[in-house]
Design a protein around this motif. Sequence first.
Motif, PDB file in Angstrom:
ATOM      1  N   LEU A 189      10.004 -61.394  22.299  1.00 54.27           N
ATOM      2  CA  LEU A 189       9.789 -61.966  23.624  1.00 54.27           C
ATOM      3  C   LEU A 189       9.168 -63.349  23.520  1.00 54.27           C
ATOM      4  CD1 LEU A 189       9.803 -61.566  26.621  1.00 54.27           C
ATOM      5  CD2 LEU A 189       7.599 -60.495  26.457  1.00 54.27           C
ATOM      6  N   HIS A 190       8.231 -63.496  22.588  1.00 54.88           N
ATOM      7  CA  HIS A 190       7.580 -64.784  22.393  1.00 54.88           C
ATOM      8  C   HIS A 190       8.613 -65.861  22.068  1.00 54.88           C
ATOM      9  CE1 HIS A 190       4.728 -67.802  21.093  1.00 54.88           C
ATOM     10  NE2 HIS A 190       5.401 -67.915  19.973  1.00 54.88           N
ATOM     11  N   GLU A 191       9.609 -65.513  21.247  1.00 56.47           N
ATOM     12  CA  GLU A 191      10.641 -66.490  20.884  1.00 56.47           C
ATOM     13  C   GLU A 191      11.500 -66.860  22.089  1.00 56.47           C
ATOM     14  OE1 GLU A 191       9.266 -67.467  17.590  1.00 56.47           O
ATOM     15  OE2 GLU A 191      11.106 -68.433  18.311  1.00 56.47           O
ATOM     16  N   ILE A 192      11.757 -65.869  22.952  1.00 56.14           N
ATOM     17  CA  ILE A 192      12.566 -66.140  24.144  1.00 56.14           C
ATOM     18  C   ILE A 192      11.785 -67.058  25.083  1.00 56.14           C
ATOM     19  CG2 ILE A 192      13.659 -65.118  26.180  1.00 56.14           C
ATOM     20  CD1 ILE A 192      14.100 -62.573  24.473  1.00 56.14           C
ATOM     21  N   GLU A 193      10.531 -66.668  25.380  1.00 56.30           N
ATOM     22  CA  GLU A 193       9.772 -67.459  26.360  1.00 56.30           C
ATOM     23  C   GLU A 193       9.385 -68.829  25.813  1.00 56.30           C
ATOM     24  OE1 GLU A 193       6.400 -68.105  25.772  1.00 56.30           O
ATOM     25  OE2 GLU A 193       5.440 -66.297  25.024  1.00 56.30           O
ATOM     26  N   ALA A 194       9.394 -68.978  24.474  1.00 56.77           N
ATOM     27  CA  ALA A 194       9.047 -70.262  23.881  1.00 56.77           C
ATOM     28  C   ALA A 194      10.063 -71.353  24.234  1.00 56.77           C
ATOM     29  CB  ALA A 194       8.922 -70.116  22.369  1.00 56.77           C
ATOM     30  N   ILE A 195      11.254 -70.944  24.650  1.00 55.59           N
ATOM     31  CA  ILE A 195      12.237 -71.935  25.097  1.00 55.59           C
ATOM     32  C   ILE A 195      11.701 -72.671  26.329  1.00 55.59           C
ATOM     33  CG2 ILE A 195      14.583 -72.231  26.020  1.00 55.59           C
ATOM     34  CD1 ILE A 195      15.421 -69.843  24.235  1.00 55.59           C
ATOM     35  N   GLY A 196      10.784 -71.999  27.043  1.00 52.30           N
ATOM     36  CA  GLY A 196      10.204 -72.612  28.235  1.00 52.30           C
ATOM     37  C   GLY A 196       9.284 -73.780  27.949  1.00 52.30           C
ATOM     38  N   ARG A 197       9.028 -74.069  26.683  1.00 54.30           N
ATOM     39  CA  ARG A 197       8.117 -75.170  26.360  1.00 54.30           C
ATOM     40  C   ARG A 197       8.819 -76.522  26.302  1.00 54.30           C
ATOM     41  NH1 ARG A 197       7.208 -73.243  20.043  1.00 54.30           N
ATOM     42  NH2 ARG A 197       9.117 -72.107  20.258  1.00 54.30           N
ATOM     43  N   ILE A 198      10.137 -76.519  26.552  1.00 54.46           N
ATOM     44  CA  ILE A 198      10.860 -77.796  26.660  1.00 54.46           C
ATOM     45  C   ILE A 198      11.506 -77.861  28.052  1.00 54.46           C
ATOM     46  CG2 ILE A 198      11.250 -78.306  24.227  1.00 54.46           C
ATOM     47  CD1 ILE A 198      13.867 -76.876  24.356  1.00 54.46           C
ATOM     48  N   PRO A 199      11.766 -79.072  28.536  1.00 58.06           N
ATOM     49  CA  PRO A 199      12.269 -79.201  29.915  1.00 58.06           C
ATOM     50  C   PRO A 199      13.631 -78.523  30.103  1.00 58.06           C
ATOM     51  CG  PRO A 199      11.554 -81.329  29.040  1.00 58.06           C
ATOM     52  CD  PRO A 199      11.564 -80.383  27.897  1.00 58.06           C
ATOM     53  N   ILE A 200      13.634 -77.446  30.873  1.00 64.13           N
ATOM     54  CA  ILE A 200      14.870 -76.707  31.083  1.00 64.13           C
ATOM     55  C   ILE A 200      15.890 -77.564  31.841  1.00 64.13           C
ATOM     56  CG2 ILE A 200      15.856 -74.624  32.155  1.00 64.13           C
ATOM     57  CD1 ILE A 200      14.018 -73.845  29.924  1.00 64.13           C
ATOM     58  N   THR A 201      15.391 -78.465  32.699  1.00 63.87           N
ATOM     59  CA  THR A 201      16.299 -79.289  33.503  1.00 63.87           C
ATOM     60  C   THR A 201      17.075 -80.305  32.660  1.00 63.87           C
ATOM     61  OG1 THR A 201      14.373 -80.666  34.022  1.00 63.87           O
ATOM     62  CG2 THR A 201      15.061 -79.091  35.705  1.00 63.87           C
ATOM     63  N   SER A 202      16.707 -80.448  31.376  1.00 68.13           N
ATOM     64  CA  SER A 202      17.437 -81.382  30.512  1.00 68.13           C
ATOM     65  C   SER A 202      18.635 -80.720  29.836  1.00 68.13           C
ATOM     66  CB  SER A 202      16.497 -81.944  29.434  1.00 68.13           C
ATOM     67  OG  SER A 202      15.960 -80.875  28.677  1.00 68.13           O
ATOM     68  N   PHE A 203      18.772 -79.392  29.993  1.00 67.90           N
ATOM     69  CA  PHE A 203      19.898 -78.680  29.368  1.00 67.90           C
ATOM     70  C   PHE A 203      21.170 -78.873  30.174  1.00 67.90           C
ATOM     71  CE2 PHE A 203      16.942 -77.353  26.578  1.00 67.90           C
ATOM     72  CZ  PHE A 203      16.327 -76.113  26.730  1.00 67.90           C
ATOM     73  N   ARG A 205      24.506 -77.512  32.323  1.00 70.29           N
ATOM     74  CA  ARG A 205      24.507 -76.703  33.543  1.00 70.29           C
ATOM     75  C   ARG A 205      24.416 -75.194  33.244  1.00 70.29           C
ATOM     76  NH1 ARG A 205      25.929 -76.286  38.999  1.00 70.29           N
ATOM     77  NH2 ARG A 205      27.373 -74.585  39.360  1.00 70.29           N
ATOM     78  N   GLY A 206      25.194 -74.763  32.263  1.00 68.16           N
ATOM     79  CA  GLY A 206      25.216 -73.334  31.913  1.00 68.16           C
ATOM     80  C   GLY A 206      23.834 -72.829  31.502  1.00 68.16           C
ATOM     81  N   ALA A 207      23.184 -73.593  30.616  1.00 67.99           N
ATOM     82  CA  ALA A 207      21.851 -73.198  30.143  1.00 67.99           C
ATOM     83  C   ALA A 207      20.838 -73.247  31.288  1.00 67.99           C
ATOM     84  CB  ALA A 207      21.406 -74.115  29.002  1.00 67.99           C
ATOM     85  N   ARG A 208      20.966 -74.251  32.170  1.00 68.68           N
ATOM     86  CA  ARG A 208      20.035 -74.347  33.312  1.00 68.68           C
ATOM     87  C   ARG A 208      20.161 -73.118  34.203  1.00 68.68           C
ATOM     88  NH1 ARG A 208      21.790 -79.643  34.082  1.00 68.68           N
ATOM     89  NH2 ARG A 208      22.708 -79.101  36.093  1.00 68.68           N
ATOM     90  N   LEU A 209      21.399 -72.713  34.473  1.00 64.25           N
ATOM     91  CA  LEU A 209      21.613 -71.534  35.331  1.00 64.25           C
ATOM     92  C   LEU A 209      21.061 -70.273  34.660  1.00 64.25           C
ATOM     93  CD1 LEU A 209      25.235 -72.224  36.630  1.00 64.25           C
ATOM     94  CD2 LEU A 209      23.130 -72.246  37.976  1.00 64.25           C
ATOM     95  N   LEU A 210      21.319 -70.168  33.356  1.00 62.78           N
ATOM     96  CA  LEU A 210      20.842 -68.997  32.600  1.00 62.78           C
ATOM     97  C   LEU A 210      19.327 -68.896  32.666  1.00 62.78           C
ATOM     98  CD1 LEU A 210      21.385 -66.699  30.441  1.00 62.78           C
ATOM     99  CD2 LEU A 210      21.076 -68.455  28.705  1.00 62.78           C
ATOM    100  N   PHE A 211      18.650 -70.034  32.424  1.00 62.56           N
ATOM    101  CA  PHE A 211      17.191 -69.998  32.351  1.00 62.56           C
ATOM    102  C   PHE A 211      16.517 -70.129  33.712  1.00 62.56           C
ATOM    103  CE2 PHE A 211      17.339 -69.384  28.047  1.00 62.56           C
ATOM    104  CZ  PHE A 211      17.968 -70.391  27.339  1.00 62.56           C
ATOM    105  N   THR A 212      17.311 -70.156  34.761  1.00 61.26           N
ATOM    106  CA  THR A 212      16.740 -70.133  36.111  1.00 61.26           C
ATOM    107  C   THR A 212      16.951 -68.761  36.756  1.00 61.26           C
ATOM    108  OG1 THR A 212      17.219 -72.490  36.373  1.00 61.26           O
ATOM    109  CG2 THR A 212      16.741 -71.253  38.388  1.00 61.26           C
TER     110      THR A 212
END
Lengths: 267, 275
Positions: A189-203, A205-212
Amino acid sequence: MDGILQMTKYFRVLISIAKFSIKDDLAYRWDFISKLISEMSWVFIYLAFFEILFGYVSSFGGWEKYEVILLYGTYRISQQLVYLLSASLYTFHRLIVTGEFDFLLTKPIDSQVYSSIRKFRSVSIISFLANILIVLFSIERLALKISPFNIFLYIILVFSSSIILYSFYIAAATLNFWFTRVNNMAFLLHEIEAIGRIPITSFNRGARLLFTFVVPLVFLATVPAGVLLGKKMGYLVPMSFFVAALVTYATRRFWNFAIKNYTSAGG
Amino acid sequence: MFLLRVKILIIMKKYIAILKASLQSVVAYRGAAFVWVAVQFLELIFLLLIYNVLFEEKTYIGGFTKDAMVAYLLMMGILTKLVLWFPIFMIEEDIRKGDLSNALLKPYSYKLYVFFREFAWRIQFFIISIPFVVVYFLVAKDSLSISFGVLKAVLFTVSIIFGIATMYLLSQLFGFLSFWLTRVRDFNNILFVLINFFGGGVIPIALLPKGLLKIAELLPTRSIISLPLEILFDRLELAGVMKTMTVSILWIAVLLWVNSVVWRRGVKSYEAYGR
């Protein structure tokens, strides 16, 4: 009235646990120091990583260097708040495997609350303060003028993101009722949530939708940091509170379902 | 000569038996092993996401094109399955729980005992990693253009052996600190930071500024991940490879000696209750 009395009880329990944990940590000073060095070294590596990368690029998907660092500091503030109060969820599986959870259920305190706050992670106090300094330093570097309203919104969004993060960890701990030999769900879980430490809005469209909408990592740091930086976050701000409420409700139901079906180590 | 061969066979039989028993025992934890492999997979996804955003800004970063960086990261993801060994956890637990007392009484070397137990875990990790490695190759097949000659193959293989030896000795050394400290796994985190930053784990060392690159070239962590990848992707001339391997051999010799000294002192100071 009952709710206030309950909260007061939990607060007193937390203070007792905190006092005991701090004394315990300071009794083993070298352990405390090695934990602190380990904690700070991870902060160092990410700051150094971005420092080096920004030597090659001028922005990260529209975010400048100190904006990215401010976001990282925000993520760590949320994370440390959760670790401060719920680090014992990392070792929750041991309670199930050894049968100690049976004794925990007999305590006059909610089992989810007590499972979460069993150990107060005192090194997180220092880490929490260090990351506040990182955020303040970034604000100074960016020469930001932030309105009191945005500061207030930032603070409550950080609390909201801590609630979301806590819900992830309690969900991972709940899985241990069934997967007793998988003792490292929290690390996954830590590895998954660690993706949140970089700006998700810079990904893309697909990744933005996934992480939103699927794995709501955008609310961990991108939304609070975006608000503080004056970026347009739009519907993501109210959605953050909605998601926090939703995941809290869902993970609570999941926990209660697990307790109902729990048969104990000897059962 | 014949007697020597018989002696070696008898000794190896003991450790093969330990390996077999350990393999049976680690299979019970295949779920946890799968999660660890998934954790490493996610770390790789995180790096790919970051570099994907960066390469939208620039075509070249530190001499790497996007394809070259993807190939580097994916091969790094595969390499970590081979070279990252962690005897620290077993040693810490054995010392903390007092199981070391029993192990010291047995007719085999404790250090080799730990090695073969850890080897069993590595075999399991490797098997579980196979589907992930297949995915890596499928993703990277267009980015991967590696030429292989005999010399390169030999150097690459030797560098992996050096990497495993360095990682193992560092991790073992931190494990032996359990003789004096109650908690040493945080040293594993510090080692990870060094490997990731100075060893090419998170950022190729070619991207480091000159001052940090000099430090990276002197540290033992370079030989764990960076050196095999630098050989694989022809990022070092032969002279550079030889120089780096020489530094690696020196570090392995130093680590062997330090491990030996720390182990002897640790066993002397070791106390256990009730055994």
